[in-house]
Design a protein around this motif. Structure first.
Motif, PDB file in Angstrom:
ATOM      1  N   ILE A  27     -11.742  -8.351   5.931  1.00 42.83           N
ATOM      2  CA  ILE A  27     -10.476  -7.756   5.493  1.00 42.83           C
ATOM      3  C   ILE A  27      -9.685  -8.829   4.743  1.00 42.83           C
ATOM      4  O   ILE A  27      -9.533  -9.946   5.232  1.00 42.83           O
ATOM      5  N   PRO A  28      -9.203  -8.512   3.538  1.00 47.77           N
ATOM      6  CA  PRO A  28      -8.495  -9.542   2.774  1.00 47.77           C
ATOM      7  C   PRO A  28      -7.133  -9.868   3.394  1.00 47.77           C
ATOM      8  O   PRO A  28      -6.593  -9.069   4.171  1.00 47.77           O
ATOM      9  N   THR A  29      -6.607 -11.013   3.044  1.00 51.03           N
ATOM     10  CA  THR A  29      -5.215 -11.309   3.396  1.00 51.03           C
ATOM     11  C   THR A  29      -4.336 -10.594   2.373  1.00 51.03           C
ATOM     12  O   THR A  29      -4.825 -10.162   1.315  1.00 51.03           O
ATOM     13  N   VAL A  30      -3.056 -10.497   2.650  1.00 50.85           N
ATOM     14  CA  VAL A  30      -2.130  -9.876   1.704  1.00 50.85           C
ATOM     15  C   VAL A  30      -2.206 -10.581   0.353  1.00 50.85           C
ATOM     16  O   VAL A  30      -2.216  -9.947  -0.701  1.00 50.85           O
ATOM     17  N   GLU A  31      -2.316 -11.920   0.388  1.00 53.65           N
ATOM     18  CA  GLU A  31      -2.355 -12.699  -0.869  1.00 53.65           C
ATOM     19  C   GLU A  31      -3.608 -12.392  -1.685  1.00 53.65           C
ATOM     20  O   GLU A  31      -3.615 -12.532  -2.903  1.00 53.65           O
ATOM     21  N   GLU A  32      -4.693 -11.990  -1.011  1.00 58.09           N
ATOM     22  CA  GLU A  32      -5.958 -11.756  -1.722  1.00 58.09           C
ATOM     23  C   GLU A  32      -6.056 -10.366  -2.344  1.00 58.09           C
ATOM     24  O   GLU A  32      -6.975 -10.086  -3.097  1.00 58.09           O
ATOM     25  N   CYS A  33      -5.119  -9.481  -2.027  1.00 53.34           N
ATOM     26  CA  CYS A  33      -5.199  -8.102  -2.536  1.00 53.34           C
ATOM     27  C   CYS A  33      -4.865  -8.053  -4.030  1.00 53.34           C
ATOM     28  O   CYS A  33      -4.017  -8.790  -4.504  1.00 53.34           O
ATOM     29  N   TYR A  34      -5.526  -7.125  -4.725  1.00 55.41           N
ATOM     30  CA  TYR A  34      -5.309  -6.977  -6.169  1.00 55.41           C
ATOM     31  C   TYR A  34      -4.305  -5.874  -6.504  1.00 55.41           C
ATOM     32  O   TYR A  34      -4.016  -5.621  -7.660  1.00 55.41           O
ATOM     33  N   ASP A  35      -3.836  -5.129  -5.510  1.00 55.57           N
ATOM     34  CA  ASP A  35      -2.979  -3.978  -5.819  1.00 55.57           C
ATOM     35  C   ASP A  35      -2.079  -3.687  -4.623  1.00 55.57           C
ATOM     36  O   ASP A  35      -2.401  -4.057  -3.501  1.00 55.57           O
ATOM     37  N   PRO A  36      -0.939  -3.010  -4.852  1.00 54.24           N
ATOM     38  CA  PRO A  36       0.042  -2.805  -3.775  1.00 54.24           C
ATOM     39  C   PRO A  36      -0.452  -1.877  -2.667  1.00 54.24           C
ATOM     40  O   PRO A  36      -0.007  -1.974  -1.530  1.00 54.24           O
ATOM     41  N   LYS A  37      -1.400  -0.984  -2.986  1.00 56.77           N
ATOM     42  CA  LYS A  37      -1.853  -0.033  -1.972  1.00 56.77           C
ATOM     43  C   LYS A  37      -2.680  -0.747  -0.905  1.00 56.77           C
ATOM     44  O   LYS A  37      -2.505  -0.514   0.300  1.00 56.77           O
ATOM     45  N   SER A  38      -3.594  -1.624  -1.336  1.00 62.81           N
ATOM     46  CA  SER A  38      -4.394  -2.386  -0.370  1.00 62.81           C
ATOM     47  C   SER A  38      -3.479  -3.179   0.562  1.00 62.81           C
ATOM     48  O   SER A  38      -3.717  -3.271   1.769  1.00 62.81           O
ATOM     49  N   TYR A  41      -2.212  -1.232   3.583  1.00 56.68           N
ATOM     50  CA  TYR A  41      -3.169  -0.969   4.666  1.00 56.68           C
ATOM     51  C   TYR A  41      -3.548  -2.250   5.402  1.00 56.68           C
ATOM     52  O   TYR A  41      -3.820  -2.218   6.602  1.00 56.68           O
ATOM     53  N   VAL A  42      -3.556  -3.369   4.693  1.00 56.75           N
ATOM     54  CA  VAL A  42      -3.795  -4.651   5.369  1.00 56.75           C
ATOM     55  C   VAL A  42      -2.663  -4.897   6.382  1.00 56.75           C
ATOM     56  O   VAL A  42      -2.897  -5.215   7.547  1.00 56.75           O
ATOM     57  N   LYS A  43      -1.419  -4.680   5.922  1.00 56.66           N
ATOM     58  CA  LYS A  43      -0.267  -4.910   6.808  1.00 56.66           C
ATOM     59  C   LYS A  43      -0.263  -3.941   7.990  1.00 56.66           C
ATOM     60  O   LYS A  43       0.143  -4.294   9.092  1.00 56.66           O
ATOM     61  N   ALA A  44      -0.710  -2.716   7.765  1.00 54.21           N
ATOM     62  CA  ALA A  44      -0.675  -1.701   8.829  1.00 54.21           C
ATOM     63  C   ALA A  44      -1.859  -1.827   9.790  1.00 54.21           C
ATOM     64  O   ALA A  44      -1.918  -1.146  10.813  1.00 54.21           O
ATOM     65  N   GLY A  45      -2.822  -2.701   9.437  1.00 59.11           N
ATOM     66  CA  GLY A  45      -4.004  -2.850  10.294  1.00 59.11           C
ATOM     67  C   GLY A  45      -4.971  -1.686  10.182  1.00 59.11           C
ATOM     68  O   GLY A  45      -5.794  -1.446  11.062  1.00 59.11           O
ATOM     69  N   THR A  46      -4.888  -0.915   9.067  1.00 57.72           N
ATOM     70  CA  THR A  46      -5.787   0.237   8.895  1.00 57.72           C
ATOM     71  C   THR A  46      -6.637   0.096   7.635  1.00 57.72           C
ATOM     72  O   THR A  46      -7.015   1.078   7.006  1.00 57.72           O
TER      73      THR A  46
END
Length: 304
Positions: A27-38, A41-46
């Motif tokens: 699962i990527p970290t928030v910093e590794e995400c390429y878009d706001p939607k990912s 879900y990373v923050k929500a744990g889903t």
């Protein structure tokens, strides 16, 4: 050899590359995400699980095979997201155009080398380095090539801005006989409901004369109006902000009559059936959490 042929979004599909989720990595970290939607879900744990995404993609492959489509899958790269095959390249007419995508994703094209090896090398085009483009922003539609873009001076600040005006110009030079029509898209790094990541996130032609569209995805009203005039208001299915967020415009046509759609798109799917389409419903809600859906996961090579 593969005889490439893509003139539009909906003619009878013969050969396609479908991405893979076999080894999507941690699962990527928030910093590794390429878009706001990912990020959400990373923050929500889903954030989606690999095994769920593999099953979702398998259901798409099963539908494609039911309609006798030849399906290639990328070679698996360990711990690497290879779901969105549409981003790495696209075909217009008989040319295979490599996309200049985010540098972190450059390995993805290597994983379909076994497919590229079957294409006449003279038909493989690499765009100039300054031309940034992803396949989700490019739609051949008969005499037109529709291209989603963003030309604001703050382009470099948006990781969600994937296709620039240099790419629009490069495509016009490659296909002088077609009309390359660009559309300014609304971008946001932080608000997925106000971010059209690609053109296919807010617009897609279906059948022979219809389309799905979301007005707020377009920054310039007259560019949106161009599509309304071209297709005719009665032939457009307008999706809401929430439906755009859930990727309702990112379905995939096997033919002018048959569409693969997500099973939760109840309003869209019932409209499609009323219009006479055959709708093949698949589960794809987990993959959609990464701001991509059915069109994003497919790279059509040959249509009739």
């Amino acid at each position: 050899m593969l005889k490439l042929n893509i003139k539009d979004e909906t003619s009878q599909l013969k050969v396609v590359v479908l991405g893979t989720a076999q080894s999507n990595g941690p699962i990527p970290t928030v910093e590794e995400c390429y878009d706001p939607k990912s990020v959400e879900y990373v923050k929500a744990g889903t954030y989606p699980k690999i095994e769920d995404m593999v099953l979702e993609m398998q259901s798409v492959e099963d539908v494609l095979k039911k309609y006798n489509v030849e399906v290639f899958r990328p070679k698996q790269i360990e711990n690497y997201n290879q779901i969105f095959a549409r981003d790495i390249a696209f075909v217009i007419d008989d040319k295979f155009i490599k996309a200049n995508i985010l540098p972190d994703r450059a390995k993805e094209i290597e994983a379909i080398q076994q497919v590229i090896d079957q294409i006449n090398p003279n038909k493989i085009i690499t765009l100039p380095e300054e031309a940034h483009v992803e396949g989700g922003d490019v739609m051949p539609w008969n005499d037109y090539i529709f291209v989603g873009t963003y030309s604001g001076e703050d382009y470099p600040d948006f990781i969600t801005a994937r296709t620039n005006m240099d790419a629009v110009i490069a495509l016009q030079e490659l296909f002088p006989e077609k009309t390359v029509k660009s559309f300014e898209l609304r971008k946001s790094n932080t608000d997925a409901r106000n971010n059209a990541l690609h053109l296919d996130c807010c617009f897609q032609p279906i059948g022979t004369n219809k389309a799905i569209i979301h007005k707020n995805g377009f920054l310039v009203e007259k560019e949106y109006q161009f599509l309304v005039d071209l297709f005719g208001k009665e032939n457009l299915f307008e999706i809401t902000k929430e439906e755009m967020y859930n990727m309702n415009s990112n379905i995939f046509s096997i033919s002018p009559e048959v569409i693969i759609s997500e099973k939760n798109f109840t309003r869209l799917n019932s409209w499609l059936r009323k219009q006479g389409f055959t709708v093949e419903e698949v589960p794809y809600a987990e993959i959609s959490k990464q701001e991509g859906l059915l069109r994003c996961s497919t790279l059509p090579l040959v249509r009739e």
